[in-house]
Design an enzyme around this catalytic site. Structure first.
Site, PDB file in Angstrom:
ATOM      1  N   GLY A   1       0.916  -1.489   0.019  1.00 33.60           N
ATOM      2  CA  GLY A   1       0.093  -0.099   0.227  1.00 33.60           C
ATOM      3  C   GLY A   1       0.405   0.814   0.259  1.00 33.60           C
ATOM      4  O   GLY A   1       1.458   1.554   1.145  1.00 33.60           O
TER       5      GLY A   1
ATOM      6  N   THR B   1       5.156   2.605   5.395  1.00 33.39           N
ATOM      7  CA  THR B   1       3.976   1.845   5.644  1.00 33.39           C
ATOM      8  C   THR B   1       3.263   2.844   7.010  1.00 33.39           C
ATOM      9  O   THR B   1       3.769   3.575   7.543  1.00 33.39           O
ATOM     10  CB  THR B   1       4.451  -0.167   6.795  1.00 33.39           C
ATOM     11  OG1 THR B   1       2.888   0.152   7.060  1.00 33.39           O
ATOM     12  CG2 THR B   1       5.107   0.444   7.845  1.00 33.39           C
TER      13      THR B   1
ATOM     14  N   ASP C   1       0.956   2.017   8.522  1.00 30.97           N
ATOM     15  CA  ASP C   1       1.067   0.828   9.716  1.00 30.97           C
ATOM     16  C   ASP C   1       1.522   1.619  10.536  1.00 30.97           C
ATOM     17  O   ASP C   1       1.589   0.647  11.954  1.00 30.97           O
ATOM     18  CB  ASP C   1       0.957  -0.224   9.369  1.00 30.97           C
ATOM     19  CG  ASP C   1      -0.966  -0.409   8.912  1.00 30.97           C
ATOM     20  OD1 ASP C   1      -1.586   0.053   9.161  1.00 30.97           O
ATOM     21  OD2 ASP C   1      -0.707  -1.850   7.793  1.00 30.97           O
TER      22      ASP C   1
ATOM     23  N   MET D   1      -6.801   2.481   9.370  1.00 35.32           N
ATOM     24  CA  MET D   1      -6.442   1.587   8.842  1.00 35.32           C
ATOM     25  C   MET D   1      -5.700   0.753  10.227  1.00 35.32           C
ATOM     26  O   MET D   1      -5.147   1.607  10.723  1.00 35.32           O
ATOM     27  CB  MET D   1      -5.881   2.420   7.606  1.00 35.32           C
ATOM     28  CG  MET D   1      -6.231   2.155   6.642  1.00 35.32           C
ATOM     29  SD  MET D   1      -4.928   2.188   4.997  1.00 35.32           S
ATOM     30  CE  MET D   1      -6.139   2.122   3.371  1.00 35.32           C
ATOM     31  N   GLY D   2      -4.898  -0.536  10.142  1.00 35.64           N
ATOM     32  CA  GLY D   2      -4.216  -1.080  11.023  1.00 35.64           C
ATOM     33  C   GLY D   2      -4.566  -2.385  11.228  1.00 35.64           C
ATOM     34  O   GLY D   2      -5.482  -3.150  11.822  1.00 35.64           O
ATOM     35  N   ARG D   3      -3.909  -3.347  10.581  1.00 39.16           N
ATOM     36  CA  ARG D   3      -4.882  -4.679  11.016  1.00 39.16           C
ATOM     37  C   ARG D   3      -4.206  -5.595  12.096  1.00 39.16           C
ATOM     38  O   ARG D   3      -5.359  -6.014  12.979  1.00 39.16           O
ATOM     39  CB  ARG D   3      -4.196  -5.498   9.478  1.00 39.16           C
ATOM     40  CG  ARG D   3      -4.683  -7.365   9.908  1.00 39.16           C
ATOM     41  CD  ARG D   3      -4.587  -7.887   8.224  1.00 39.16           C
ATOM     42  NE  ARG D   3      -5.822  -9.279   8.890  1.00 39.16           N
ATOM     43  CZ  ARG D   3      -6.348  -9.291   7.593  1.00 39.16           C
ATOM     44  NH1 ARG D   3      -6.707  -8.474   6.661  1.00 39.16           N
ATOM     45  NH2 ARG D   3      -7.382 -10.184   7.818  1.00 39.16           N
TER      46      ARG D   3
ATOM     47  N   TYR E   1      -8.462   4.851   1.884  1.00 40.63           N
ATOM     48  CA  TYR E   1      -7.177   5.194   1.298  1.00 40.63           C
ATOM     49  C   TYR E   1      -7.193   6.980   1.667  1.00 40.63           C
ATOM     50  O   TYR E   1      -6.122   7.080   1.101  1.00 40.63           O
ATOM     51  CB  TYR E   1      -7.091   5.410  -0.203  1.00 40.63           C
ATOM     52  CG  TYR E   1      -7.972   4.254  -0.971  1.00 40.63           C
ATOM     53  CD1 TYR E   1      -7.268   3.098   0.233  1.00 40.63           C
ATOM     54  CD2 TYR E   1      -8.141   3.618  -2.131  1.00 40.63           C
ATOM     55  CE1 TYR E   1      -6.976   1.715  -1.184  1.00 40.63           C
ATOM     56  CE2 TYR E   1      -8.119   1.781  -2.665  1.00 40.63           C
ATOM     57  CZ  TYR E   1      -7.687   1.031  -1.989  1.00 40.63           C
ATOM     58  OH  TYR E   1      -8.342  -0.221  -2.623  1.00 40.63           O
TER      59      TYR E   1
ATOM     60  N   GLN F   1      -6.377   7.980   4.031  1.00 38.73           N
ATOM     61  CA  GLN F   1      -5.568   8.475   5.006  1.00 38.73           C
ATOM     62  C   GLN F   1      -3.925   8.063   4.734  1.00 38.73           C
ATOM     63  O   GLN F   1      -3.527   8.677   5.519  1.00 38.73           O
ATOM     64  CB  GLN F   1      -5.721   7.838   6.051  1.00 38.73           C
ATOM     65  CG  GLN F   1      -5.745   6.129   5.970  1.00 38.73           C
ATOM     66  CD  GLN F   1      -6.697   5.365   7.047  1.00 38.73           C
ATOM     67  OE1 GLN F   1      -6.616   5.270   8.418  1.00 38.73           O
ATOM     68  NE2 GLN F   1      -7.958   4.429   6.131  1.00 38.73           N
TER      69      GLN F   1
END
Length: 423
Positions: free
Chosen positions: A15, A146, A148, A194-196, A302, A304
């Protein structure tokens, strides 16, 4: 260390972020200073494109375009989520490696830089190890990225600071909107971020509280097991006291059994992970059903990771720095490492680059420390805020055209293919 003369290849994976192109700009600028690097190529769509020999000549791009990359979101070279999977697809992975090295040899690639997150660093590590195994002289350096922020051994990841700035600003704006409409009827708004696996980005929403909006009231992180009863009680508490409750939730929140609340196990992504179908919607249904409170959701999606109009200047500068450091390390003879950021001070803020073995990075995850979150698990505390605040500092001055930011689009002059098409 003998000088290694040859061509350079840089590619992007996973991403995008609003500053991943800034790292590419850093690679290009630094590479242009060294006579050992003859040509500077870009791989279109990451490893997938390189397998198809889809390369562009970055020396053909205008200087203004390279400078413009620093302020352009998305992946200017194109990206992919293609995985070379020796564990589950050994034969296919072996063919992929053979093909990669055919491409490297055909174009005399002696320097390879891959900008990406966890899986991308694993790919970089595999390519480095394969080069050693084949006795092919090539230097491989991973460039971190990332939103994340979950790569281990680096203080933070380029891309996170800008995304955190956008999340915090958007949270504040939504809080002012929802709060301004709040009545005795009560309302709840849930923002999905986001942030799995790691909740760094969701946690950054707490920075909105520092400008006096008093929200978010609750931040739910994947690191903290979700307790339905405690959550509903907390929502009710804030609705009763403020007439509204604003919740920020990381998309990967899990129940006490470690299962993702929003996982759709019938659909898997390219890496075998269940597709996340909507944590915010799940929570909204819960609040509506259990508390009978009007609830709305906001999914940042998307936006963010692409909001270059509110990027952190510090993030851009550090992304460039990582690209430059990667080239310097390779010129010095290093290979099999990822550039990392090492913080030595918060106030005044100071951070420098160093290197970490790719084997230490690949497929590992850096989580938020438990003592950076309140005891009840519902808000990041001052330790997190002290860590995060310096990363969002500094504003960019974008070029505008017709009232909108003007971003860079590369000419993408193709490098002639010399191999037969990939089988």
């Amino acid at each position: 260390m003998a000088e290694l003369v040859g061509n350079l290849l840089v590619a992007q994976s996973g991403g995008p972020t609003s500053v991943i192109n800034a790292s590419v700009a850093g690679v290009i600028r630094e590479a242009g200073k060294n006579g050992a690097i003859e040509e500077i190529y870009g791989g279109l769509n990451g490893i997938f494109g390189i397998l198809n020999e889809d390369l562009i000549d970055l020396n053909e791009e205008k200087n203004s375009a390279i400078e413009g990359l620093k302020y352009t979101p998305g992946a200017a070279l194109g990206t992919c989520r293609y995985k070379i999977d020796f564990k589950n697809k050994a034969d296919e992975a072996a063919r992929d490696m053979d093909r990669l090295f055919e491409v490297f040899q055909a174009h005399n690639i002696r320097y390879f830089f891959y900008a990406g997150g966890n899986d991308s660093q694993d790919t970089s590590n595999q390519i480095h190890q394969e080069a050693v195994k084949r006795n092919y002289e090539m230097r491989v350096i991973g460039v971190p990225k990332t939103i994340d922020n979950d790569l281990p051994h680096t203080d933070h990841c380029p891309g996170f600071g800008s995304a955190a700035k956008y999340v915090a600003a958007t949270t504040a704006e939504v809080a002012l909107d929802v709060g301004g409409m709040a009545t005795d009827e009560g309302a709840c708004c849930i923002i999905e971020i986001m942030g799995r696996t790691a909740g760094w980005l969701a946690a950054s929403s707490v920075l909105a509280r520092s400008i006096g909006v008093g929200a978010p009231h609750i931040v739910l992180l994947p690191e903290i097991p979700f307790n339905e009863e405690a959550f509903l009680a907390k929502v009710k508490e804030h609705v009763d006291s403020h007439n509204f409750c604003l919740v920020a939730v990381g998309e990967g929140i899990k129940n006490t059994a470690g299962e993702e609340l929003a996982a759709d196990k019938s659909r898997l992504d390219a890496f075998g992970h269940p597709v996340l179908s909507g944590a915010a919607e799940h929570l909204a249904d819960l609040v509506q059903a259990k508390l009978n409170t009007k609830t709305r959701t906001v999914k940042l999606g998307y936006a963010q990771r692409a909001a270059a109009h509110i990027a952190s200047l510090r993030d851009i500068e550090e992304a460039v720095l990582c690209g430059e450091a990667a080239v310097r390390a390779a010129i010095e003879g290093r290979s099999g490492f990822m550039v990392k950021l090492v913080r030595s001070s918060n106030d005044p803020y100071h951070c420098a680059t160093d290197l970490q073995d790719l084997a230490d990075i690949a497929n590992a995850v850096h989580l938020i420390p438990r003592d950076w979150v309140s005891e009840d698990g519902f808000l990041p505390n001052e330790k997190f805020i002290e860590y995060c605040r310096p990363l969002i500092e500094g504003e960019t001055k974008l070029a505008y055209e017709n009232g909108l930011p003007k971003y860079t689009v590369l000419d993408r002059v193709r490098v002639d293919k010399v191999l037969a098409p990939r089988a």
